[in-house]
Design an enzyme around this catalytic site. Structure first.
Site, PDB file in Angstrom:
ATOM      1  N   LYS A 123       0.860  -1.151   0.088  1.00 49.84           N
ATOM      2  CA  LYS A 123      -0.094   0.153   0.122  1.00 49.84           C
ATOM      3  C   LYS A 123       0.704   1.331   0.041  1.00 49.84           C
ATOM      4  O   LYS A 123       0.609   2.142  -0.744  1.00 49.84           O
ATOM      5  CB  LYS A 123      -0.755  -0.016   1.192  1.00 49.84           C
ATOM      6  CG  LYS A 123      -2.054  -1.051   1.016  1.00 49.84           C
ATOM      7  CD  LYS A 123      -2.626  -1.085   2.554  1.00 49.84           C
ATOM      8  CE  LYS A 123      -3.927  -2.186   2.329  1.00 49.84           C
ATOM      9  NZ  LYS A 123      -4.508  -2.591   3.577  1.00 49.84           N
ATOM     10  N   GLN A 150      -4.887  -0.968   9.940  1.00 50.33           N
ATOM     11  CA  GLN A 150      -4.706  -2.219   9.369  1.00 50.33           C
ATOM     12  C   GLN A 150      -5.266  -3.228  10.312  1.00 50.33           C
ATOM     13  O   GLN A 150      -4.924  -3.330  11.431  1.00 50.33           O
ATOM     14  CB  GLN A 150      -3.257  -2.670   8.939  1.00 50.33           C
ATOM     15  CG  GLN A 150      -3.309  -4.055   8.224  1.00 50.33           C
ATOM     16  CD  GLN A 150      -3.810  -4.271   6.860  1.00 50.33           C
ATOM     17  OE1 GLN A 150      -3.884  -3.137   6.117  1.00 50.33           O
ATOM     18  NE2 GLN A 150      -4.289  -5.287   6.495  1.00 50.33           N
ATOM     19  N   ASP A 165     -10.874   3.579   4.506  1.00 48.49           N
ATOM     20  CA  ASP A 165     -11.255   2.145   4.168  1.00 48.49           C
ATOM     21  C   ASP A 165     -12.901   2.264   4.205  1.00 48.49           C
ATOM     22  O   ASP A 165     -13.606   1.283   3.857  1.00 48.49           O
ATOM     23  CB  ASP A 165     -11.159   1.651   5.649  1.00 48.49           C
ATOM     24  CG  ASP A 165      -9.544   0.431   5.469  1.00 48.49           C
ATOM     25  OD1 ASP A 165      -9.658   0.208   4.289  1.00 48.49           O
ATOM     26  OD2 ASP A 165      -9.022   0.469   6.403  1.00 48.49           O
TER      27      ASP A 165
HETATM   28  N1  GUN Z   1      -7.140  -6.161   6.549  1.00 52.34           N
HETATM   29  C1  GUN Z   1      -7.672  -7.052   5.257  1.00 52.34           C
HETATM   30  N2  GUN Z   1      -8.316  -6.223   4.528  1.00 52.34           N
HETATM   31  C2  GUN Z   1      -8.314  -4.926   5.063  1.00 52.34           C
HETATM   32  C3  GUN Z   1      -8.783  -3.721   4.446  1.00 52.34           C
HETATM   33  O1  GUN Z   1      -9.383  -3.643   3.405  1.00 52.34           O
HETATM   34  N3  GUN Z   1      -8.587  -2.618   5.057  1.00 52.34           N
HETATM   35  C4  GUN Z   1      -7.861  -2.800   6.510  1.00 52.34           C
HETATM   36  N4  GUN Z   1      -7.916  -1.816   7.170  1.00 52.34           N
HETATM   37  N5  GUN Z   1      -7.585  -4.084   7.021  1.00 52.34           N
HETATM   38  C5  GUN Z   1      -7.576  -4.983   6.222  1.00 52.34           C
END
Ligand code: GUN
Length: 312
Positions: free
Chosen positions: A57, A101, A124
């Site tokens: 990311k 996350q 998100d």
């Molecule tokens: N963990 C797995 N997928 C995601 C996501 O789309 N966002 C976040 N913040 N954590 C994750």
């Protein structure tokens, strides 16, 4: 019975590349106005599996001209310390997007933390304000994976309006927002889950079937209507030879990878079912790449919304 025509692969890498190119162009325009979007990703503790995603990311952010930052507080951080950290990020003018996350350590209440993120920085789309805005059709930051799937269907010109869409899985991250976005696209939407009676018959009614369950190959060919659009959100690691043979017998390329690495990744849909589809997303290379592309798009969207600039 096979699909009447050969199934079309929905190529997540190609679609993600197109989205990222558009995002990069938008960032270039913002830069002319002195704006440089910033994204901060917070990963608590040591998570080898999450770390790959998080680094990706931040790396993708940098490649597009977003200022990416990764914070890695230790597993021992308290909920109160996390709240203080989030408050500081909320207050920083150089941060447009905040991503916490998941999963978080057990001693931290994830819902409480996600609610602490300023809704306008919630890239998100997990904050209740954004969930509510999405539900009521107001401009919102929508969760990246379902938003990416809608974008993929739109770009591939796969019709949604009037179609029977079945979403298997009811998570806050994928299943529920996916259903809402499909509904906004005027699909007739059913959400199925672990307590659904006769899952197979619901799945067979689907023109568009989205599998977001987290169980390798759970959607079998018998559960798929020939000509359906199959969207596979699952990302499961297959490690047993028996399971491998069940899904991939005769696939020499995957067999070589399995023998070399001791595992292969696969989705929630049995690959034999893809032969019945009109369109399908492969695993890997289908839905996965879109999640990051949409995170980048959401970061730019957040940067624009926060400055009162127009968004599409
Ligand atoms: N963990 C797995 N997928 C995601 C996501 O789309 N966002 C976040 N913040 N954590 C994750």
């Amino acid at each position: 019975m096979k699909s009447l025509t050969a199934p079309h692969i929905l190529d997540g890498n190609a679609i993600a590349a197109a989205i990222k190119a558009e995002v990069a162009a938008e960032i270039e325009q913002l830069r002319a106005h002195g704006i440089r979007p910033g994204l901060t990703v917070v990963m608590v503790g040591n998570h080898p599996a999450s770390e790959v995603y998080v680094r990706n990311k931040v790396k993708t952010s940098a490649s597009l001209g977003i200022v990416g930052e990764m914070l890695t507080p230790p597993e021992s951080i308290t909920a109160d310390e996390m709240l203080t950290l989030i408050a500081a990020l909320n207050a920083r003018d150089d941060v447009d997007g905040i991503l916490i996350q998941l999963p978080l350590p057990r001693h931290i209440d994830a819902k409480r933390l996600l609610e602490a993120v300023a809704p306008e920085k919630d890239v998100d789309g997990f904050h209740p304000v954004n969930v509510g805005r999405l539900q009521t059709g107001q401009p919102a930051l929508a969760p990246c994976t379902p938003a990416g799937i809608i974008e993929m269907l739109r770009r591939a010109k796969v019709p949604v309006a009037g179609q029977n869409a079945v979403v298997v899985g009811r998570s806050d991250i994928v299943g529920k927002p996916m259903a809402m976005l499909l509904l906004h696209g005027n699909a007739t939407v059913t959400i199925c889950h672990s307590k659904t009676k006769d899952l197979a018959s619901f799945c067979r009614s689907a023109d568009i079937l989205v599998a977001a369950i987290g169980k390798a190959g759970m959607i079998t060919p018998e559960m798929v209507r020939p000509g359906a659009v199959l969207i596979d959100v699952g990302m499961n690691r297959v490690t047993s030879q028996t399971e491998f043979d069940r899904f991939f017998a005769g696939d020499a390329k995957r067999e070589a990878a399995f023998q070399k690495n001791g595992s292969v990744l696969m989705g929630d849909i049995d690959p034999h079912a893809f032969e019945l589809a009109s369109y399908y997303t492969p695993v890997p290379g289908g839905v996965g790449p879109l999640t990051i592309a949409m995170l980048m798009a959401n970061t730019v969207r957040a940067a624009r919304l926060r400055r009162g600039l127009s968004v599409s």
